[in-house]
Write a protein that holds these residues in place. Sequence first.
Motif, PDB file in Angstrom:
ATOM      1  N   GLU A   4      34.845  36.896  51.067  1.00  0.00           N
ATOM      2  CA  GLU A   4      35.752  37.744  50.084  1.00  0.00           C
ATOM      3  C   GLU A   4      34.975  38.822  49.629  1.00  0.00           C
ATOM      4  OE1 GLU A   4      38.729  37.377  48.955  1.00  0.00           O
ATOM      5  OE2 GLU A   4      39.186  35.579  50.043  1.00  0.00           O
ATOM      6  N   ALA A  18      39.311  36.938  44.257  1.00  0.00           N
ATOM      7  CA  ALA A  18      37.898  36.610  44.549  1.00  0.00           C
ATOM      8  C   ALA A  18      36.943  36.466  43.420  1.00  0.00           C
ATOM      9  CB  ALA A  18      37.603  37.398  45.761  1.00  0.00           C
ATOM     10  N   GLY A  53      41.700  42.575  50.813  1.00  0.00           N
ATOM     11  CA  GLY A  53      42.122  41.827  49.467  1.00  0.00           C
ATOM     12  C   GLY A  53      43.249  42.310  49.120  1.00  0.00           C
ATOM     13  N   LYS A  67      43.874  47.024  44.088  1.00  0.00           N
ATOM     14  CA  LYS A  67      44.597  47.655  45.171  1.00  0.00           C
ATOM     15  C   LYS A  67      46.080  47.360  45.200  1.00  0.00           C
ATOM     16  CE  LYS A  67      40.401  46.015  47.162  1.00  0.00           C
ATOM     17  NZ  LYS A  67      39.543  44.759  47.627  1.00  0.00           N
ATOM     18  N   ASN A  84      35.699  43.168  50.256  1.00  0.00           N
ATOM     19  CA  ASN A  84      35.494  43.847  49.259  1.00  0.00           C
ATOM     20  C   ASN A  84      34.804  45.141  49.432  1.00  0.00           C
ATOM     21  OD1 ASN A  84      37.422  42.465  47.657  1.00  0.00           O
ATOM     22  ND2 ASN A  84      35.872  41.566  46.352  1.00  0.00           N
TER      23      ASN A  84
HETATM   24 MG    MG Z   1      39.019  41.145  47.501  1.00  0.00          MG
END
Ligand code: MG
Length: 332
Positions: A22, A91, A86, A72, A26
């Motif tokens: 994760e 996360a 993501g 996002k 990112n």
């Molecule tokens: Mg993420």
Amino acid sequence: RNVIHRICSGQVILDLSSAVKELVENSLDAGATSIEINLRDYGEDYFQVIDNGCGISPTNFKVLALKHHTSKLEDFTDLLNLTTYGFRGEALSSLCALGNLTVETRTKNEPVATLLTFDHSGLLTAEKKTARQIGTTVTVRKLFSNLPVRSKEFKRNIRKEYGKLVSLLNAYALIAKGVRFVCSNTTGKNPKSVVLNTQGRGSLKDNIITVFGISTFTSLQPVSICVSEDCRVEGFLSKPGQGTGRNLADRQYFFINGRPVDMPKVSKLVNELYKDTSSRKYPVTILEFIVPGGACDLNVTPDKRKVFFSDETSVIGSLREGLNEIYSSSNA
Ligand code: MG
Ligand code: ADP
């Protein structure tokens, strides 16, 4: 409420490699060209991902680790059309619930960086100025320490978890174009041991050479197969008689449009066909499924790792034909 949060978080973050995955995603989403992963005691004490990406803007500090916060887009429905990894904003909030999270970050608009500390519910508890280049460092200490059963399991399996993580990082290092990956672990008073160090030069060929070495590369042959109207498979596979006896997880990598995925059925097929040409060996396998515009239908498990084609039988069938052809011509 916290307990429920912790249980749900345990489903996004299953183990060390899903946690680090994760963070790496990112960093990739943040446009990083350098990603450094540091572990202490194979991740049991802490793990940390340092990137040179865009950094996090101060307006996001407070909400950063709250559940479902994401900067996002959220309306993605098709994995293949994702331009970022993501999209659920889970996360960081999950990692907060399961360990002790700190974030050090700086965007190009800030003259200095800020060190942020979060509590288990994702609330920002401290904010301090610090020195840092543009980018972000996320550190998770004592993962699972507040889940006694999981924690015991985690410590018992730590070497295995670490091995799985290194394979996953190899996968990113193989497929990423122009991203440098470094991974190291420190145990006790021993010097830092570097397990992965790539320059991120570019082509899959270059990446294979930096990750596995030139001798592995020369034992491979290129693969390029059309498995359907809108899906091509490109990559490399051991030449006959030059397979590996080693741990497979370490030597077989599958991707769809640049994302590392598990493809148990494809792996089974490749191994089955290879056995005909070489006994007791498995082919080193690095295969990317390229689906322009996300034109094919996929099913994905919640951790976004295991991927199944909807028309799996026909995809596997064409792949079988294509691989048979490659093996019969390279045997001749
Ligand atoms: Mg993420
Ligand atoms: P998601 O990735 O699904 O948006 P996360 O919980 O993984 O959710 O991250 C939450 C938000 O934190 C991201 O949307 C992003 O804005 C920010 N973020 C996390 N890690 C980084 C990073 N390394 N660089 C820049 N921004 C980051």
